[in-house]
Design a protein around this motif. Structure first.
Motif, mmCIF file in Angstrom:
data_model
loop_
_atom_site.group_PDB
_atom_site.id
_atom_site.type_symbol
_atom_site.label_atom_id
_atom_site.label_comp_id
_atom_site.label_asym_id
_atom_site.label_seq_id
_atom_site.Cartn_x
_atom_site.Cartn_y
_atom_site.Cartn_z
ATOM 1 N N ASN A 50 0.811 -1.218 0.000
ATOM 2 C CA ASN A 50 0.000 0.000 0.000
ATOM 3 C C ASN A 50 0.843 1.266 0.000
ATOM 4 O O ASN A 50 0.292 2.369 0.019
ATOM 5 N N THR A 51 2.153 1.111 0.009
ATOM 6 C CA THR A 51 3.032 2.278 0.083
ATOM 7 C C THR A 51 4.214 2.116 -0.863
ATOM 8 O O THR A 51 4.567 1.007 -1.269
ATOM 9 N N LEU A 105 11.045 2.718 -4.834
ATOM 10 C CA LEU A 105 10.274 1.654 -5.467
ATOM 11 C C LEU A 105 8.790 1.963 -5.337
ATOM 12 O O LEU A 105 8.339 2.453 -4.300
ATOM 13 N N ASN A 106 8.024 1.660 -6.380
ATOM 14 C CA ASN A 106 6.584 1.856 -6.289
ATOM 15 C C ASN A 106 5.926 0.639 -5.640
ATOM 16 O O ASN A 106 6.602 -0.297 -5.192
ATOM 17 N N ILE A 108 5.352 11.833 1.216
ATOM 18 C CA ILE A 108 6.622 11.308 1.722
ATOM 19 C C ILE A 108 6.406 10.566 3.031
ATOM 20 O O ILE A 108 7.053 9.551 3.306
ATOM 21 N N LYS A 109 5.478 11.034 3.852
ATOM 22 C CA LYS A 109 5.221 10.403 5.146
ATOM 23 C C LYS A 109 4.691 8.984 5.005
ATOM 24 O O LYS A 109 4.745 8.197 5.953
ATOM 25 N N LYS A 110 4.169 8.642 3.835
ATOM 26 C CA LYS A 110 3.640 7.292 3.640
ATOM 27 C C LYS A 110 4.683 6.319 3.104
ATOM 28 O O LYS A 110 4.426 5.125 2.970
ATOM 29 N N ILE A 111 5.866 6.832 2.804
ATOM 30 C CA ILE A 111 6.948 5.966 2.344
ATOM 31 C C ILE A 111 7.387 5.046 3.483
ATOM 32 O O ILE A 111 7.485 5.473 4.629
ATOM 33 N N ARG A 112 7.664 3.789 3.148
ATOM 34 C CA ARG A 112 8.279 2.879 4.114
ATOM 35 C C ARG A 112 9.779 2.812 3.821
ATOM 36 O O ARG A 112 10.187 2.380 2.752
ATOM 37 N N LEU A 113 10.595 3.268 4.779
ATOM 38 C CA LEU A 113 12.044 3.199 4.611
ATOM 39 C C LEU A 113 12.516 1.758 4.732
ATOM 40 O O LEU A 113 12.014 0.987 5.565
ATOM 41 N N THR A 161 8.346 4.276 10.720
ATOM 42 C CA THR A 161 8.409 2.851 10.396
ATOM 43 C C THR A 161 9.509 2.561 9.394
ATOM 44 O O THR A 161 9.843 3.395 8.560
ATOM 45 N N SER A 162 10.086 1.370 9.508
ATOM 46 C CA SER A 162 11.127 0.964 8.561
ATOM 47 C C SER A 162 11.060 -0.540 8.353
ATOM 48 O O SER A 162 10.458 -1.278 9.139
#
Length: 211
Positions: free
Chosen positions: A5-6, A38-39, A99-104, A132-133
């Protein structure tokens, strides 16, 4: 089929290695930053790399490891300027997504992510990512275990060799490592699509997709 989802952002950092008053190694400043976006389908959207000028000397140990010396970074930007370019790259690449929805993602979230947070804090910069990561090394451990391979050597280079992945550049350079870690993540996710297959006796076996 992928079910994410991210967007994912694979981060890899190289850092200075000073010594504190107790003789413990400190990683105070980033000297090389690589990132791969990555998408939701785990496709590479774009990548970013930059050397970073640290505010302490790069030791011989780090130069031998990364091939980065003090002369290479003396005219580079300090982290605040690099972070601005990183943020602009992300905004442009995400095309309106948050950007806040990106998972590092990182190879072991005990080093790169804490270091990134620490350097943002050191320069009193707003940390732009969520808390989150995702640990690619843990995924590699699972891949090795479920496929009957040894789990005691999980360096990026050794895992890549097991998977037939070749590095485009030198290991311990940030973007080279980030791209290899991305390919490892893609491979693990691909193989887990067919997580278990039943043979004619009804016994389930882990299925590794061939290269």
């Amino acid at each position: 089929m992928f079910n994410l989802n991210t967007d994912l952002l694979v981060i890899d950092l190289e850092a200075t290695a000073g010594v504190d008053e107790n003789g413990n190694q400190t990683n105070n400043y980033i000297i090389d930053l690589g990132a791969v976006l990555l998408n939701k389908n785990l496709e590479i959207v774009s990548s970013f790399e930059s050397l970073v000028k640290p505010e302490e000397e790069i030791t011989e140990f780090i130069t031998n490891l990364t091939k980065i010396d003090n002369d290479m970074v003396k005219d580079e930007d300090l982290f605040p300027e690099v972070s601005n370019r990183l943020l602009k790259w992300l905004v442009d690449s995400l095309e309106g997504r948050s950007i806040k929805k990106i998972r590092l993602c990182a190879w072991g979230t005990y080093f790169d992510i804490p270091l990134l947070r620490s350097v943002y804090s050191k320069y009193s910069l707003n940390y732009p990512f969520s808390g989150t990561s995702f640990d690619i090394k843990t995924m590699a451990l699972m891949w090795h275990s479920l496929s009957g391979k040894k789990t005691d050597k999980l360096q990026v280079s050794t895992v890549a060799k097991e998977m037939g992945i070749k590095a485009d550049g030198f290991y311990h350079r940030a973007l080279t490592d980030a791209l290899v870690e991305t390919k490892i993540l893609q491979r693990v996710w691909l193989d887990l699509q067919g997580f278990f297959l039943e043979d004619k006796t009804g016994v389930k076996h882990y299925n590794i997709v061939a290269n």
